[in-house]
Design a protein around this motif. Sequence first.
Motif, short mmCIF file in Angstrom:
data_model
loop_
_atom_site.label_atom_id
_atom_site.label_comp_id
_atom_site.label_asym_id
_atom_site.label_seq_id
_atom_site.Cartn_x
_atom_site.Cartn_y
_atom_site.Cartn_z
N HIS A 21 0.82 -1.21 0.00
CA HIS A 21 0.00 0.00 0.00
C HIS A 21 0.85 1.26 0.00
CE1 HIS A 21 0.91 -0.36 4.29
NE2 HIS A 21 0.66 0.93 4.38
N TYR A 22 0.19 2.39 -0.30
CA TYR A 22 0.77 3.72 -0.19
C TYR A 22 -0.01 4.42 0.90
CZ TYR A 22 1.89 2.36 -4.96
OH TYR A 22 2.28 1.66 -6.06
N SER A 23 0.67 5.19 1.74
CA SER A 23 -0.01 5.90 2.81
C SER A 23 0.14 7.40 2.65
CB SER A 23 0.53 5.49 4.17
OG SER A 23 0.15 4.17 4.46
N LEU A 24 -0.89 8.11 3.06
CA LEU A 24 -0.90 9.57 3.05
C LEU A 24 -1.30 10.00 4.46
CD1 LEU A 24 -0.67 12.11 1.22
CD2 LEU A 24 -3.13 11.91 0.86
N PRO A 52 -4.38 0.79 -1.64
CA PRO A 52 -3.81 -0.50 -2.04
C PRO A 52 -2.85 -0.33 -3.23
CG PRO A 52 -6.20 -0.66 -1.83
CD PRO A 52 -5.85 0.79 -1.74
N ALA A 53 -1.72 -0.97 -3.15
CA ALA A 53 -0.72 -0.85 -4.22
C ALA A 53 -1.15 -1.54 -5.50
CB ALA A 53 0.62 -1.41 -3.75
N ASP A 54 -2.07 -2.50 -5.41
CA ASP A 54 -2.49 -3.21 -6.61
C ASP A 54 -3.61 -2.51 -7.38
OD1 ASP A 54 -4.34 -3.75 -4.64
OD2 ASP A 54 -4.48 -5.88 -5.08
N ASN A 55 -4.05 -1.34 -6.90
CA ASN A 55 -5.04 -0.52 -7.60
C ASN A 55 -4.41 0.80 -8.03
OD1 ASN A 55 -6.95 -2.46 -6.97
ND2 ASN A 55 -7.72 -1.37 -5.19
N ALA A 56 -4.98 1.42 -9.02
CA ALA A 56 -4.50 2.74 -9.43
C ALA A 56 -4.74 3.74 -8.31
CB ALA A 56 -5.22 3.19 -10.70
N LEU A 57 -3.81 4.65 -8.15
CA LEU A 57 -3.95 5.69 -7.14
C LEU A 57 -5.16 6.56 -7.46
CD1 LEU A 57 -2.35 6.80 -4.66
CD2 LEU A 57 -1.36 8.45 -6.25
N PRO A 58 -6.07 6.78 -6.51
CA PRO A 58 -7.25 7.60 -6.78
C PRO A 58 -6.88 9.09 -6.74
CG PRO A 58 -7.32 6.81 -4.53
CD PRO A 58 -6.11 6.19 -5.18
N VAL A 59 -6.40 9.58 -7.85
CA VAL A 59 -5.87 10.94 -7.94
C VAL A 59 -6.90 11.98 -7.49
CG1 VAL A 59 -4.96 12.67 -9.55
CG2 VAL A 59 -4.19 10.30 -9.70
N GLN A 90 1.47 19.37 -6.90
CA GLN A 90 2.82 18.85 -6.63
C GLN A 90 2.76 17.59 -5.76
OE1 GLN A 90 4.53 22.51 -5.10
NE2 GLN A 90 6.03 22.42 -6.76
N VAL A 91 1.87 17.58 -4.79
CA VAL A 91 1.73 16.40 -3.93
C VAL A 91 1.22 15.22 -4.74
CG1 VAL A 91 0.55 15.44 -1.91
CG2 VAL A 91 1.37 17.81 -1.87
N VAL A 92 0.20 15.46 -5.55
CA VAL A 92 -0.34 14.38 -6.39
C VAL A 92 0.73 13.86 -7.34
CG1 VAL A 92 -2.01 13.82 -8.19
CG2 VAL A 92 -2.73 15.13 -6.19
N ALA A 93 1.49 14.76 -7.96
CA ALA A 93 2.56 14.33 -8.87
C ALA A 93 3.59 13.48 -8.15
CB ALA A 93 3.22 15.55 -9.51
N ALA A 94 3.93 13.86 -6.94
CA ALA A 94 4.90 13.07 -6.15
C ALA A 94 4.35 11.69 -5.84
CB ALA A 94 5.25 13.81 -4.86
N LEU A 95 3.09 11.61 -5.46
CA LEU A 95 2.49 10.31 -5.16
C LEU A 95 2.36 9.43 -6.40
CD1 LEU A 95 -0.23 11.35 -2.59
CD2 LEU A 95 1.66 9.79 -2.19
N VAL A 96 1.99 10.02 -7.51
CA VAL A 96 1.90 9.24 -8.75
C VAL A 96 3.29 8.74 -9.15
CG1 VAL A 96 1.38 9.37 -11.21
CG2 VAL A 96 -0.23 10.30 -9.55
#
Length: 107
Positions: A21-24, A52-59, A90-96
């Motif tokens: 997973h990715y956490s925010l 979840p890392a196996d799903n696309a990030l919900p931008v 910028q935050v979204v770009a970093a997470l993507v």
Amino acid sequence: MPAYRSHGGRFLVSYAAFKNHYSLFPASEAVIEALDAELKPYLRGKRTISFPADNALPVAVVTKIVKVRVAENAARHEGGARTTGRDGAQVVAALVGLEIRARTRTG
């Protein structure tokens, strides 16, 4: 853990990548109230948002989270003026970018 600040150095959000997973961070009360239904599938514990890392990030959800946090910081900052160049994009770009790097390493 990478972090962004706004409004005179106030903490905005930080993020991390893990195997599954990715956490925010943080899921402040304002974020939870503003995005209640959209956030429920991702809220872990009291203040952790986990994608979840196996799903696309919900931008769209990440963008809304950051916008709520920016507004929260603006309300706490004297005069409400923004003092840094950090914004939601910028935050979204970093997470993507983090998501792409993690997928490249694992898949």
